[in-house]
Design a protein around this motif. Structure first.
Motif: not given
Length: 272
Positions: A192-205, A216-222, A242-249
């Motif tokens: 579950i920790a591995t599964a929610y790793l990806g979900l947390a990245i999406v929600q952070e975006a 701003e100005p800190h870089p973040s994919w979202g 490119f940020p969208g592809l990075a998140i998806c990948l």
């Protein structure tokens, strides 16, 4: 089986590359991610700027590389914090039983009634937009789900001969939980920790896009896909693609790795 191994290897490889980029961002990135060039606003990809520039003239590749640090840190921090807190609550209260278990489960039910993003957004708005606050906000929706998994494992293990023998031998509750129950709960919690790793990245975006996350100005994919970038999807697509592809990948890699860990740790799936 071979396809599962290839998928797990691919997921682990992609996450390893992302981790290397995140750790070595100050040395790998060709430009300062926060420094813009007014003469190169929304410049197309070229030999000097491989992925083009954003509406402020900042190098997209450098911001993507530095953005990996934020996304991986938030994903790992939120998933580990949420799973650890939820597992601790689920293990202790369900083993003790009684009013503590009932009260905890009703609280977990209340948290599960809210959509994950809505709960994270509300907490992020209360705490304020900063990296630690985003991690805490995204970890809260994971807590009840980890607590449920830990509780189900405890209810099964409490009736096992191993735990009953430990109780008869006079072992303390803490020793039984740490030595006999926790090791048999690590595998599903790791999945579950591995599964929610990806979900947390999406929600952070999503929080960044809504203005409740990294600022701003800190870089973040979202953050790279929010603000002026939303109106440039047709004229300067590299700003959002490119940020969208990075998140998806990254999310795909974490899901592949999570599925592989589940297949390896679940005895019912080992013989497939």
């Amino acid at each position: 089986w071979s396809s599962d191994v290839c998928s797990s290897d691919l997921g682990a490889l992609v996450l390893a590359v992302m981790a290397v980029l995140a750790i070595g961002a100050p040395w790998i990135a060709p430009y300062d991610p926060t420094e813009g060039n007014p003469a190169l606003l929304n410049a197309a990809p070229s030999a000097t700027h491989w992925l083009g520039t954003d509406p402020f003239g900042r190098d997209m590749l450098s911001r993507l590389i530095h953005g990996a640090r934020v996304s991986l840190l938030v994903g790992l921090g939120a998933s580990l914090l949420g799973v650890c807190v939820g597992a601790a609550l689920g293990l202790v209260t369900s083993y003790r039983g009684g009013w503590a278990d009932t009260l905890t489960q009703r609280l977990m039910d209340a948290l599960l009634a809210f959509p994950m993003l809505l709960l994270a957004l509300a907490l992020a708005a209360i705490l304020g937009p900063s990296l630690p606050n985003v991690i805490v906000a995204l970890s809260l929706p994971i807590v009840p789900r980890a607590a449920r998994i830990a509780r189900s494992s405890v209810l099964v293990l409490k009736a096992s001969p191993l735990v009953e023998a430990a109780i008869v031998a006079g072992c303390s509750d803490l020793r039984i939980i740490v030595r006999h129950i926790l090791p048999n709960t690590v595998a599903p919690l790791l999945v579950i920790a591995t599964a929610y790793l990806g979900l947390a990245i999406v929600q952070e975006a999503a929080l960044d896009y809504l203005g409740a996350g990294i600022q701003e100005p800190h870089p973040s994919w979202g953050l790279m896909m929010s603000g002026p970038a939303t109106s440039l999807a047709m004229t300067a697509p590299w700003v959002v693609v490119f940020p969208g592809l990075a998140i998806c990948l990254t999310v795909l890699a974490s899901n592949l790795l999570g599925d592989a860990i589940r297949d390896l740790t679940d005895p019912r799936l080992r013989g497939r």
